[in-house]
Scaffold this active site. Structure first.
Site, PDB file in Angstrom:
ATOM      1  N   GLU A   1      50.991 -10.792 114.619  1.00  0.00           N
ATOM      2  CA  GLU A   1      49.980 -11.614 115.305  1.00  0.00           C
ATOM      3  C   GLU A   1      50.634 -12.383 116.444  1.00  0.00           C
ATOM      4  OE1 GLU A   1      47.258 -13.944 112.898  1.00  0.00           O
ATOM      5  OE2 GLU A   1      47.797 -12.801 111.124  1.00  0.00           O
TER       6      GLU A   1
ATOM      7  N   ASP B   1      33.720 -11.109 113.377  1.00  0.00           N
ATOM      8  CA  ASP B   1      34.845 -10.160 113.326  1.00  0.00           C
ATOM      9  C   ASP B   1      34.426  -8.754 113.776  1.00  0.00           C
ATOM     10  OD1 ASP B   1      36.530 -12.153 112.352  1.00  0.00           O
ATOM     11  OD2 ASP B   1      36.056 -11.693 110.274  1.00  0.00           O
TER      12      ASP B   1
ATOM     13  N   HIS C   1      42.400 -11.669 114.184  1.00  0.00           N
ATOM     14  CA  HIS C   1      41.996 -11.466 112.788  1.00  0.00           C
ATOM     15  C   HIS C   1      43.105 -10.670 112.086  1.00  0.00           C
ATOM     16  CE1 HIS C   1      39.201 -11.049 109.448  1.00  0.00           C
ATOM     17  NE2 HIS C   1      39.610  -9.800 109.355  1.00  0.00           N
TER      18      HIS C   1
ATOM     19  N   ASN D   1      49.822 -19.270 115.450  1.00  0.00           N
ATOM     20  CA  ASN D   1      49.409 -18.450 116.604  1.00  0.00           C
ATOM     21  C   ASN D   1      49.301 -19.303 117.865  1.00  0.00           C
ATOM     22  OD1 ASN D   1      48.852 -15.504 115.991  1.00  0.00           O
ATOM     23  ND2 ASN D   1      47.905 -16.528 114.241  1.00  0.00           N
TER      24      ASN D   1
HETATM   25  C1  GRF Z   1      46.004 -16.124 111.050  1.00  0.00           C
HETATM   26  O1  GRF Z   1      46.374 -15.176 110.090  1.00  0.00           O
HETATM   27  C2  GRF Z   1      44.811 -15.653 111.837  1.00  0.00           C
HETATM   28  O2  GRF Z   1      44.798 -14.276 112.049  1.00  0.00           O
HETATM   29  C3  GRF Z   1      43.678 -16.036 110.931  1.00  0.00           C
HETATM   30  O3  GRF Z   1      44.058 -17.286 110.402  1.00  0.00           O
HETATM   31  C4  GRF Z   1      45.476 -17.403 110.413  1.00  0.00           C
HETATM   32  C5  GRF Z   1      45.793 -18.625 111.216  1.00  0.00           C
HETATM   33  O4  GRF Z   1      47.174 -18.936 111.167  1.00  0.00           O
HETATM   34  N1  GRF Z   1      42.430 -16.013 111.650  1.00  0.00           N
HETATM   35  P1  GRF Z   1      47.793 -19.976 112.181  1.00  0.00           P
HETATM   36  O5  GRF Z   1      46.965 -21.271 112.047  1.00  0.00           O
HETATM   37  O6  GRF Z   1      47.722 -19.411 113.560  1.00  0.00           O
HETATM   38  O7  GRF Z   1      49.194 -20.186 111.712  1.00  0.00           O
END
Ligand code: GRF
Length: 201
Positions: free
Chosen positions: A175, A146, A110, A16
């Site tokens: 995401e 959350d 989330h 992300n």
């Molecule tokens: C994602 O699924 C986010 O929603 C959750 O943890 C994961 C993190 O993935 N909170 P990354 O480190 O961004 O690849």
């Protein structure tokens, strides 16, 4: 308009974070990522930040009270003149004081359609419940875990043969799409936290 100085807090691989870095690589994007903080050393997200030329900090939570850990994070944010903060796979719960201080400037992503399936093992929870759709949520952070007002959501189908991993991968794609969109809205002032609600301009 000056671009909002933004920090991203991570604990892991940082996909992300990468989506946010990629969006902010466009000089027209209203936020710039100026700092990446991880509470864990050596995670791949830190490498992603370095590759993008973004300042990094490792602030370990070990041996610190929640308040002392958060005070260190807060000091690093202030020192970098940060205005907005995105939690992206950041696996620590922030203190009420931190959440209150940064209220309206602090987002989290989330991997479920909140308010369903808070906490951890989210995809297992979704499969266990037998839902036909899941998804992801970007929300303002409030003291309750959350639980903050929703800024963006995306929906994906849950397929009959899904495992937690296949569902996670489908959700993760979304995401990466909605987190930059949500940050854009916040940086442009098109969404605000007002009276405990997300208000859209
Ligand atoms: C994602 O699924 C986010 O929603 C959750 O943890 C994961 C993190 O993935 N909170 P990354 O480190 O961004 O690849």
């Amino acid at each position: 308009m000056s671009r909002a100085r933004t920090a991203v807090l991570i604990s892991g691989r940082g996909s992300n974070l990468q989506a946010l870095i990629d969006a902010a690589a466009d000089p027209k994007f209203p936020a710039q990522i100026v700092l990446v903080i991880s509470n864990i050393e050596g995670v791949y997200g830190l490498e992603r930040a370095r590759q993008a030329g973004i300042a990094t900090a490792v602030i370990s939570h070990k041996g610190l009270s929640r308040e002392d850990f958060d005070a260190k994070i807060d000091a690093a944010l202030e020192a970098a003149d940060v205005r907005l903060v995105c939690l992206a796979g950041f696996m620590r719960i922030l203190s009420d004081g931190f959440a209150r201080k940064w209220a309206g400037r602090l987002l989290n992503i989330h991997p479920s359609l909140l308010p369903a399936f808070r906490g951890v093992h989210v995809h297992e929870q979704a499969l266990e419940a037998g839902v036909k759709f899941s998804g992801c949520t970007v929300h303002f952070v409030v003291p309750e875990l959350d639980a903050g007002p929703i800024v963006e959501q995306a929906v994906v189908p849950v397929l009959a043969n899904d495992t937690p991993d296949t569902l996670a991968a489908r959700v993760l794609e979304q995401e990466h799409r909605i987190y930059p969109e949500a940050l854009r809205l916040l940086a442009e002032g098109k969404v605000k936290l007002q009276g405990g609600r997300a208000v859209f301009a």
